[in-house]
Design a protein around this motif. Sequence first.
Motif, PDB file in Angstrom:
ATOM      1  N   SER A 208       0.825  -1.204   0.000  1.00 49.97           N
ATOM      2  CA  SER A 208       0.000   0.000   0.000  1.00 49.97           C
ATOM      3  C   SER A 208       0.869   1.267   0.000  1.00 49.97           C
ATOM      4  CB  SER A 208      -0.893  -0.052   1.235  1.00 49.97           C
ATOM      5  OG  SER A 208      -1.747   1.003   1.232  1.00 49.97           O
ATOM      6  N   CYS A 209       1.953   1.263   0.753  1.00 48.69           N
ATOM      7  CA  CYS A 209       2.828   2.448   0.796  1.00 48.69           C
ATOM      8  C   CYS A 209       3.395   2.738  -0.594  1.00 48.69           C
ATOM      9  CB  CYS A 209       3.945   2.271   1.830  1.00 48.69           C
ATOM     10  SG  CYS A 209       4.884   0.745   1.637  1.00 48.69           S
ATOM     11  N   ALA A 210       3.858   1.668  -1.278  1.00 51.29           N
ATOM     12  CA  ALA A 210       4.470   1.845  -2.606  1.00 51.29           C
ATOM     13  C   ALA A 210       3.427   2.329  -3.612  1.00 51.29           C
ATOM     14  CB  ALA A 210       5.084   0.531  -3.062  1.00 51.29           C
ATOM     15  N   CYS A 213       2.443   6.109  -2.898  1.00 51.16           N
ATOM     16  CA  CYS A 213       3.457   7.177  -2.916  1.00 51.16           C
ATOM     17  C   CYS A 213       3.290   7.982  -4.205  1.00 51.16           C
ATOM     18  CB  CYS A 213       4.866   6.590  -2.836  1.00 51.16           C
ATOM     19  SG  CYS A 213       6.130   7.858  -3.110  1.00 51.16           S
ATOM     20  N   PRO A 214       3.034   9.292  -4.098  1.00 50.00           N
ATOM     21  CA  PRO A 214       2.732  10.077  -5.310  1.00 50.00           C
ATOM     22  C   PRO A 214       3.917  10.251  -6.252  1.00 50.00           C
ATOM     23  CG  PRO A 214       2.648  11.440  -3.319  1.00 50.00           C
ATOM     24  CD  PRO A 214       2.920  10.061  -2.870  1.00 50.00           C
ATOM     25  N   VAL A 215       5.138   9.953  -5.796  1.00 49.71           N
ATOM     26  CA  VAL A 215       6.297  10.139  -6.680  1.00 49.71           C
ATOM     27  C   VAL A 215       7.055   8.823  -6.910  1.00 49.71           C
ATOM     28  CG1 VAL A 215       6.628  12.606  -6.190  1.00 49.71           C
ATOM     29  CG2 VAL A 215       7.704  10.919  -4.685  1.00 49.71           C
ATOM     30  N   ASN A 216       6.395   7.705  -6.630  1.00 49.90           N
ATOM     31  CA  ASN A 216       7.014   6.377  -6.816  1.00 49.90           C
ATOM     32  C   ASN A 216       8.404   6.267  -6.201  1.00 49.90           C
ATOM     33  OD1 ASN A 216       4.912   5.156  -8.273  1.00 49.90           O
ATOM     34  ND2 ASN A 216       5.549   6.274 -10.104  1.00 49.90           N
ATOM     35  N   ALA A 217       8.515   6.738  -4.969  1.00 51.74           N
ATOM     36  CA  ALA A 217       9.831   6.691  -4.323  1.00 51.74           C
ATOM     37  C   ALA A 217      10.097   5.338  -3.667  1.00 51.74           C
ATOM     38  CB  ALA A 217       9.925   7.799  -3.276  1.00 51.74           C
ATOM     39  N   ILE A 218       9.018   4.547  -3.452  1.00 50.46           N
ATOM     40  CA  ILE A 218       9.175   3.263  -2.758  1.00 50.46           C
ATOM     41  C   ILE A 218       9.075   2.144  -3.784  1.00 50.46           C
ATOM     42  CG2 ILE A 218       8.219   1.764  -0.945  1.00 50.46           C
ATOM     43  CD1 ILE A 218       6.960   4.349   0.260  1.00 50.46           C
ATOM     44  N   LYS A 219      10.062   1.244  -3.765  1.00 49.21           N
ATOM     45  CA  LYS A 219      10.045   0.153  -4.742  1.00 49.21           C
ATOM     46  C   LYS A 219       8.979  -0.847  -4.362  1.00 49.21           C
ATOM     47  CE  LYS A 219      14.962   0.247  -5.676  1.00 49.21           C
ATOM     48  NZ  LYS A 219      16.182  -0.298  -5.148  1.00 49.21           N
ATOM     49  N   SER A 220       8.161  -1.271  -5.349  1.00 51.11           N
ATOM     50  CA  SER A 220       7.146  -2.254  -5.007  1.00 51.11           C
ATOM     51  C   SER A 220       7.712  -3.672  -5.105  1.00 51.11           C
ATOM     52  CB  SER A 220       5.906  -2.097  -5.868  1.00 51.11           C
ATOM     53  OG  SER A 220       6.270  -2.102  -7.210  1.00 51.11           O
ATOM     54  N   GLU A 221       8.827  -3.855  -5.837  1.00 54.62           N
ATOM     55  CA  GLU A 221       9.463  -5.173  -5.835  1.00 54.62           C
ATOM     56  C   GLU A 221      10.272  -5.231  -4.540  1.00 54.62           C
ATOM     57  OE1 GLU A 221      11.817  -3.024  -8.234  1.00 54.62           O
ATOM     58  OE2 GLU A 221       9.720  -2.451  -8.454  1.00 54.62           O
ATOM     59  N   TYR A 222      10.330  -6.357  -3.951  1.00 54.55           N
ATOM     60  CA  TYR A 222      11.131  -6.485  -2.748  1.00 54.55           C
ATOM     61  C   TYR A 222      11.640  -7.910  -2.615  1.00 54.55           C
ATOM     62  CZ  TYR A 222       6.838  -8.525  -1.057  1.00 54.55           C
ATOM     63  OH  TYR A 222       5.720  -9.299  -0.931  1.00 54.55           O
ATOM     64  N   ILE A 232      14.792   3.431  -0.527  1.00 56.72           N
ATOM     65  CA  ILE A 232      13.793   4.246  -1.223  1.00 56.72           C
ATOM     66  C   ILE A 232      14.529   5.327  -2.018  1.00 56.72           C
ATOM     67  CG2 ILE A 232      12.080   3.876   0.605  1.00 56.72           C
ATOM     68  CD1 ILE A 232      12.389   7.111   0.868  1.00 56.72           C
ATOM     69  N   ASN A 233      13.825   5.947  -2.951  1.00 55.35           N
ATOM     70  CA  ASN A 233      14.432   7.025  -3.715  1.00 55.35           C
ATOM     71  C   ASN A 233      14.308   8.323  -2.896  1.00 55.35           C
ATOM     72  OD1 ASN A 233      15.014   9.122  -5.538  1.00 55.35           O
ATOM     73  ND2 ASN A 233      14.489   7.816  -7.276  1.00 55.35           N
ATOM     74  N   LYS A 234      15.345   8.595  -2.119  1.00 56.62           N
ATOM     75  CA  LYS A 234      15.309   9.721  -1.182  1.00 56.62           C
ATOM     76  C   LYS A 234      15.176  11.063  -1.898  1.00 56.62           C
ATOM     77  CE  LYS A 234      18.204   7.427   2.210  1.00 56.62           C
ATOM     78  NZ  LYS A 234      19.310   7.564   3.142  1.00 56.62           N
ATOM     79  N   MET A 235      15.791  11.166  -3.082  1.00 59.74           N
ATOM     80  CA  MET A 235      15.752  12.443  -3.817  1.00 59.74           C
ATOM     81  C   MET A 235      14.327  12.797  -4.241  1.00 59.74           C
ATOM     82  SD  MET A 235      18.433  13.987  -3.765  1.00 59.74           S
ATOM     83  CE  MET A 235      19.899  13.504  -2.886  1.00 59.74           C
ATOM     84  N   ARG A 236      13.599  11.763  -4.720  1.00 56.24           N
ATOM     85  CA  ARG A 236      12.205  12.017  -5.129  1.00 56.24           C
ATOM     86  C   ARG A 236      11.377  12.460  -3.927  1.00 56.24           C
ATOM     87  NH1 ARG A 236      10.220   7.279  -9.229  1.00 56.24           N
ATOM     88  NH2 ARG A 236      11.830   7.597 -10.775  1.00 56.24           N
ATOM     89  N   SER A 250       4.053  20.592   4.427  1.00 56.41           N
ATOM     90  CA  SER A 250       4.973  19.456   4.525  1.00 56.41           C
ATOM     91  C   SER A 250       4.932  18.925   5.961  1.00 56.41           C
ATOM     92  CB  SER A 250       6.394  19.895   4.173  1.00 56.41           C
ATOM     93  OG  SER A 250       6.878  20.796   5.157  1.00 56.41           O
ATOM     94  N   PRO A 251       5.355  17.702   6.257  1.00 57.96           N
ATOM     95  CA  PRO A 251       5.848  16.699   5.320  1.00 57.96           C
ATOM     96  C   PRO A 251       4.698  15.935   4.657  1.00 57.96           C
ATOM     97  CG  PRO A 251       6.018  15.876   7.564  1.00 57.96           C
ATOM     98  CD  PRO A 251       5.449  17.261   7.653  1.00 57.96           C
ATOM     99  N   CYS A 252       5.079  15.100   3.690  1.00 51.42           N
ATOM    100  CA  CYS A 252       4.087  14.372   2.897  1.00 51.42           C
ATOM    101  C   CYS A 252       3.341  13.351   3.766  1.00 51.42           C
ATOM    102  CB  CYS A 252       4.794  13.708   1.724  1.00 51.42           C
ATOM    103  SG  CYS A 252       3.872  12.399   0.927  1.00 51.42           S
ATOM    104  N   GLY A 253       4.058  12.338   4.247  1.00 52.00           N
ATOM    105  CA  GLY A 253       3.477  11.391   5.213  1.00 52.00           C
ATOM    106  C   GLY A 253       2.473  10.381   4.680  1.00 52.00           C
ATOM    107  N   ILE A 254       2.273  10.313   3.356  1.00 55.22           N
ATOM    108  CA  ILE A 254       1.259   9.391   2.833  1.00 55.22           C
ATOM    109  C   ILE A 254       1.620   7.925   3.132  1.00 55.22           C
ATOM    110  CG2 ILE A 254       0.202   8.502   0.676  1.00 55.22           C
ATOM    111  CD1 ILE A 254       0.087  11.454  -0.261  1.00 55.22           C
ATOM    112  N   CYS A 255       2.919   7.596   3.044  1.00 54.16           N
ATOM    113  CA  CYS A 255       3.317   6.196   3.278  1.00 54.16           C
ATOM    114  C   CYS A 255       3.143   5.766   4.730  1.00 54.16           C
ATOM    115  CB  CYS A 255       4.740   5.950   2.794  1.00 54.16           C
ATOM    116  SG  CYS A 255       5.956   7.055   3.517  1.00 54.16           S
ATOM    117  N   ILE A 256       3.009   6.718   5.660  1.00 55.78           N
ATOM    118  CA  ILE A 256       2.731   6.292   7.042  1.00 55.78           C
ATOM    119  C   ILE A 256       1.213   6.312   7.317  1.00 55.78           C
ATOM    120  CG2 ILE A 256       5.032   6.968   7.866  1.00 55.78           C
ATOM    121  CD1 ILE A 256       3.734   9.305   9.360  1.00 55.78           C
TER     122      ILE A 256
END
Length: 301
Positions: A208-210, A213-222, A232-236, A250-256
Amino acid sequence: MQNFYFTRTNILNKGVKMKSKTSTVLKKELLDKCKDLGISMVGFAPVKRWENPPEELPQHFSNWIPREFWPQSIYPEARTVVVIGLPVQLPIVETAPSIYYHELYETVNILLDEKAYEISNFLTLKGYPSIFIPRDGYGDIEVLLEKPLAFFSHKHAAFLAGLGSFGLNNVLLTPEFGPRVRFTSILTTLKLEGSKISGDDLCTRCLSCAQNCPVNAIKSEYETGNDFPPLINKMRCATRSRKLRKEYRSPCGICIKVCPVGEDRKVFNRNETSMYNHKEGFEEYHQAWEHVRRYGSKKTS
Ligand code: B12
Ligand code: SF4
Ligand code: SF4
């Protein structure tokens, strides 16, 4: 002036005499102090755990934190890290990104620093010099865009103190609040027994977090092997955080927000995480979140 000086000396001397107390008694006093301060989570990690992460930990990293980030590198006298955690209330996180979550984030940050400062002084006056580490430790998001690291990691400290396990979202999940808890750490010269580590991997790999995430910073493959969580893609994520900061939300916080883990879901009666993606049946919640987002920041969606 002289009187003041002597008063201070007496306090410190009194502390040195206390050294004869057993660490069990001091641990109890410390836990009572944390209770008085209204702290929700406390864990203890002997600094040796950075050198040799305990076998019973739920995850094992092939790429462990470099030595210069260890507590004993930052404060060579440190023997134990006391990690404290304060929750961010789920119904407020649900409005994120919003000025409401922004304000909560600021409040919890201040409280964490104040409580950690107070605990470090408490231990110092007991005869065990101690220092606290601020909950974040960076000047501005612009700095993170160049180097997205702080000099010390609280989530790894909380992990080693047995407070939880890493999620796919790369933050620490706890049984009590899932990822909706912020941490800070106190480095103390007092030797304390480490907290028990349950070894439970709390992440359900629901993705769900991946997916959210509005900028695809979390990899869904694991892979469930040594390298969980994947980086995770920290820059994004940091770039999105910079944009949201300019909009005062800010902050975004959607993944939590979307993570199903945590007893707080039961407490706030939010067991159904599909409510975040489906309006039908949850209209009153969506109306409330949209109302909050409409005010106090520059963007509303
Ligand atoms: C920098 C930072 C960010 C940056 C970069 C994100 C990131 N993942 O690091 C930004 C601004 C993007 C960010 C975003 C968020 N953050 Co933030 N952030 C931090 C901060 C200040 C430092 C993290 C750090 O540098 N750790 C040190 C390094 C060693 O850890 P690491 O990067 O994870 O290193 C690992 C791997 O990268 C690997 N590795 C591989 N190669 C290399 C090479 C080198 C040189 C190193 C060092 C490591 C390394 O080794 C390590 C082993 O796991 C901490 C506060 C703190 N001081 O701990 C909060 C913190 C991690 N954030 C937090 C939160 C909650 C968030 C957000 C959810 C936003 C929010 N508040 O709502 C998002 C989530 C993003 C995500 N999914 O990870 C909480 C997490 C709480 C928890 N329950 O775990 C913290 C602990 C703040 C706090 N005091 O509670 N964050
Ligand atoms: S904080 Fe937002 S942008 Fe960053 S990883 Fe989580 S969902 Fe993605
Ligand atoms: S949202 Fe699902 S996959 Fe992501 S950290 Fe939580 S339990 Fe794990």
